[in-house]
Design a protein around this motif. Structure first.
Motif, PDB file in Angstrom:
ATOM      1  N   MET A   1       0.846  -1.172   0.000  1.00 20.63           N
ATOM      2  CA  MET A   1       0.000   0.000   0.000  1.00 20.63           C
ATOM      3  C   MET A   1       0.888   1.231   0.000  1.00 20.63           C
ATOM      4  SD  MET A   1      -1.628   0.483   3.827  1.00 20.63           S
ATOM      5  CE  MET A   1      -1.583  -1.222   4.179  1.00 20.63           C
ATOM      6  N   LYS A   2       0.440   2.257  -0.666  1.00 16.06           N
ATOM      7  CA  LYS A   2       1.177   3.517  -0.725  1.00 16.06           C
ATOM      8  C   LYS A   2       0.292   4.632  -0.188  1.00 16.06           C
ATOM      9  CE  LYS A   2       3.928   2.512  -4.803  1.00 16.06           C
ATOM     10  NZ  LYS A   2       4.284   2.961  -6.143  1.00 16.06           N
ATOM     11  N   VAL A   3       0.927   5.623   0.423  1.00 18.83           N
ATOM     12  CA  VAL A   3       0.192   6.787   0.915  1.00 18.83           C
ATOM     13  C   VAL A   3       0.109   7.805  -0.218  1.00 18.83           C
ATOM     14  CG1 VAL A   3       0.247   8.699   2.555  1.00 18.83           C
ATOM     15  CG2 VAL A   3       0.862   6.411   3.306  1.00 18.83           C
ATOM     16  N   ASN A   4      -1.092   8.252  -0.506  1.00 26.77           N
ATOM     17  CA  ASN A   4      -1.315   9.268  -1.528  1.00 26.77           C
ATOM     18  C   ASN A   4      -0.935  10.626  -0.948  1.00 26.77           C
ATOM     19  OD1 ASN A   4      -2.766  11.385  -2.988  1.00 26.77           O
ATOM     20  ND2 ASN A   4      -3.689   9.693  -4.105  1.00 26.77           N
ATOM     21  N   ARG A   5       0.003  11.312  -1.582  1.00 28.79           N
ATOM     22  CA  ARG A   5       0.509  12.574  -1.042  1.00 28.79           C
ATOM     23  C   ARG A   5      -0.551  13.665  -1.014  1.00 28.79           C
ATOM     24  NH1 ARG A   5       5.824  13.864  -4.015  1.00 28.79           N
ATOM     25  NH2 ARG A   5       5.249  12.283  -5.491  1.00 28.79           N
ATOM     26  N   ILE A  59      -7.811   4.316   5.501  1.00 34.46           N
ATOM     27  CA  ILE A  59      -8.227   4.141   4.098  1.00 34.46           C
ATOM     28  C   ILE A  59      -8.304   5.478   3.376  1.00 34.46           C
ATOM     29  CG2 ILE A  59     -10.744   4.236   4.365  1.00 34.46           C
ATOM     30  CD1 ILE A  59      -9.006   1.499   2.433  1.00 34.46           C
ATOM     31  N   ASP A  60      -8.464   6.561   4.129  1.00 33.72           N
ATOM     32  CA  ASP A  60      -8.518   7.896   3.536  1.00 33.72           C
ATOM     33  C   ASP A  60      -7.157   8.362   3.026  1.00 33.72           C
ATOM     34  OD1 ASP A  60     -11.188   7.990   4.207  1.00 33.72           O
ATOM     35  OD2 ASP A  60     -10.845   9.097   6.073  1.00 33.72           O
ATOM     36  N   LEU A  61      -6.094   7.703   3.448  1.00 40.33           N
ATOM     37  CA  LEU A  61      -4.744   8.148   3.106  1.00 40.33           C
ATOM     38  C   LEU A  61      -4.065   7.331   2.011  1.00 40.33           C
ATOM     39  CD1 LEU A  61      -3.388   8.737   6.716  1.00 40.33           C
ATOM     40  CD2 LEU A  61      -4.209  10.462   5.113  1.00 40.33           C
ATOM     41  N   ILE A  62      -4.550   6.120   1.784  1.00 42.81           N
ATOM     42  CA  ILE A  62      -3.822   5.266   0.838  1.00 42.81           C
ATOM     43  C   ILE A  62      -4.329   5.445  -0.588  1.00 42.81           C
ATOM     44  CG2 ILE A  62      -3.221   3.555   2.569  1.00 42.81           C
ATOM     45  CD1 ILE A  62      -5.435   1.781   1.494  1.00 42.81           C
ATOM     46  N   GLU A  63      -3.422   5.138  -1.525  1.00 41.98           N
ATOM     47  CA  GLU A  63      -3.778   5.206  -2.937  1.00 41.98           C
ATOM     48  C   GLU A  63      -4.643   4.016  -3.299  1.00 41.98           C
ATOM     49  OE1 GLU A  63      -0.454   5.427  -5.554  1.00 41.98           O
ATOM     50  OE2 GLU A  63       0.158   7.394  -4.802  1.00 41.98           O
TER      51      GLU A  63
END
Length: 66
Positions: A1-5, A59-63
């Motif tokens: 999982m990656k964090v969407n900037r 879940i609001d932070l991941i891509e």
């Protein structure tokens, strides 16, 4: 999982914080990698701690996966 900037920036803005305000929770290395390293995949625990610090759901932070 990656964090969407972009999602991270929105979450930070909602709680009126900057990445530097998270120094007491995360190391500078982790914060720098979250912000700048496009290939960095934080653990679920790191995403959870970040979400808790920003009063949001992880879940609001991941891509979203394609």
């Amino acid at each position: 999982m990656k964090v969407n900037r972009q999602k991270l920036d929105v979450a930070l803005a909602r709680v009126c914080k900057t990445m530097n305000d998270l120094n007491n929770i995360f190391s500078m290395v982790t914060l720098t990698r979250l912000r700048n390293d496009r290939e960095y995949k934080p653990t679920a625990k790191t995403v959870g701690r970040l979400a808790k610090a920003l009063n949001c759901d992880g879940i609001d932070l991941i891509e979203e996966e394609p």
